[in-house]
Scaffold this active site. Sequence first.
Site, PDB file in Angstrom:
ATOM      1  N   LYS A  48      40.445  38.425  38.707  1.00 59.69           N
ATOM      2  CA  LYS A  48      38.904  39.180  38.724  1.00 59.69           C
ATOM      3  C   LYS A  48      38.645  39.062  37.069  1.00 59.69           C
ATOM      4  CE  LYS A  48      37.292  39.262  43.167  1.00 59.69           C
ATOM      5  NZ  LYS A  48      38.635  38.910  43.979  1.00 59.69           N
TER       6      LYS A  48
ATOM      7  N   GLU B 290      27.719  43.904  42.198  1.00 61.23           N
ATOM      8  CA  GLU B 290      28.673  43.780  43.321  1.00 61.23           C
ATOM      9  C   GLU B 290      29.519  43.919  43.974  1.00 61.23           C
ATOM     10  OE1 GLU B 290      27.261  40.769  43.156  1.00 61.23           O
ATOM     11  OE2 GLU B 290      29.134  40.274  44.113  1.00 61.23           O
TER      12      GLU B 290
ATOM     13  N   SER C 297      46.962  34.123  43.421  1.00 64.61           N
ATOM     14  CA  SER C 297      45.856  35.115  42.429  1.00 64.61           C
ATOM     15  C   SER C 297      45.892  36.808  42.721  1.00 64.61           C
ATOM     16  CB  SER C 297      44.665  34.699  44.575  1.00 64.61           C
ATOM     17  OG  SER C 297      44.938  35.278  45.086  1.00 64.61           O
TER      18      SER C 297
END
Length: 400
Positions: free
Chosen positions: A92, A114, A380
């Site tokens: 991310k 968010e 990930s």
Amino acid sequence: MVKSRFTPDERGYYGEFGGAFIPEMLMGNIQELQERYLEIVESEMFKSEFHSLLRDYSGRPTPLYPAMRLSEKYKTHVFLKREDLNHTGAHKINNCVGQVLLAEKLGKKRIIAETGAGQHGVATATVCALKGLECVVYMGALDVERQAPNVTKMKMLGATVVPVHSGNKTLKDATNEAMRDWISHPSDTHYIIGSVVGPHPYPDLVARLQSVISYEVAFQLDEKTGKPDPDVVIACVGGGSNAAGGFYAFLDNPDVKLIGAEAAGLGNETGESAATLALGRTGILHGSKSYLIQDIYGQVTEPYSISAGLDYPGIGPLHSHLYTTGRCRYLSITDQEALEAAMELTRMEGIIPALESAHAMAVLRKESFRPDENVVIILSGRGDKDMSTYSNYFKNEPDR
Ligand SMILES: *Cc1c(COP(=O)(O)O)cnc(C)c1O
């Protein structure tokens, strides 16, 4: 720049999916982004700042690890792309570093986001601390309670965490509140969306920023095997950003097989699942047209997965397009299968994966591979955030 069947048209459509379905009040902000994003992210100056930060701050390139014991067991060549070794523990951060640089170029001084499980909120708060920018993170009140450690991290990083008390008090409600904030602060604020979802240009913007994953894979695989293109790439899919980034460089080579792993929770037949492509139909959510898990009235139904990062009722429009064109296959992986794959990776390679990434690992058991194939799995994220789930699950297991 190369035009591909898998980049969107000017209106943000991948085939029939995508677009920008937004309230009139957001048109100004979205149009500014649509008009400026490509010129900025494709500029040499942006690329050089982006790659310097990824290298010096996040620790890229992340290794491409040849997993020897798994390769032996599954009789093929398994490579793990170690996104778990990034700063903050997952892919991310790639997107957040890119978007905070974009925000600077657009002259924005304030960042909003968010978050559901809190991972995207932490990555956003991190890059805002790095750049000294004001950061406001909207989070459903229920999630604020459930994800206390991430809330503490965000506050420590200097972000304001706003608990949202409307609706189910989860991600969807937090997204609505972030939109409302953006409408009332159009000129000084940038909204960092955390996956390849949302109105055009977000899906394309986030895919381009995450594409660093697959460009590194090509370079690293070439170094190790003499061939840049893998035979298979496997990634888990929530909104779909680590998968989009892991597939990106290979989309136009049909010889590279692409496999997405969707979270099937307790099983697709139980109603407790988050496998959007397996269970969904076309609909509109968060500003774009894509597959969506909904009831017969078109109401979005609450998804379920053991993994908070995959527990999303929609999916990025690129993936709906890859699915309907047959370019990528998507498998449903249950909680149980993911937990077993997490245990296997931990015991066989000494790597504790995020629960999300464990869904990608589970594909090894479901597919068969040839002995000469190079199979790349995008790992990930790391499992630190999931230790309480793992410990609940394994407390009844005998010691092995
Ligand atoms: C958020 C998250 C995901 C899911 O998001 P995508 O946009 O589908 O990549 C997957 N893995 C990890 C570790 C995450 O934190």
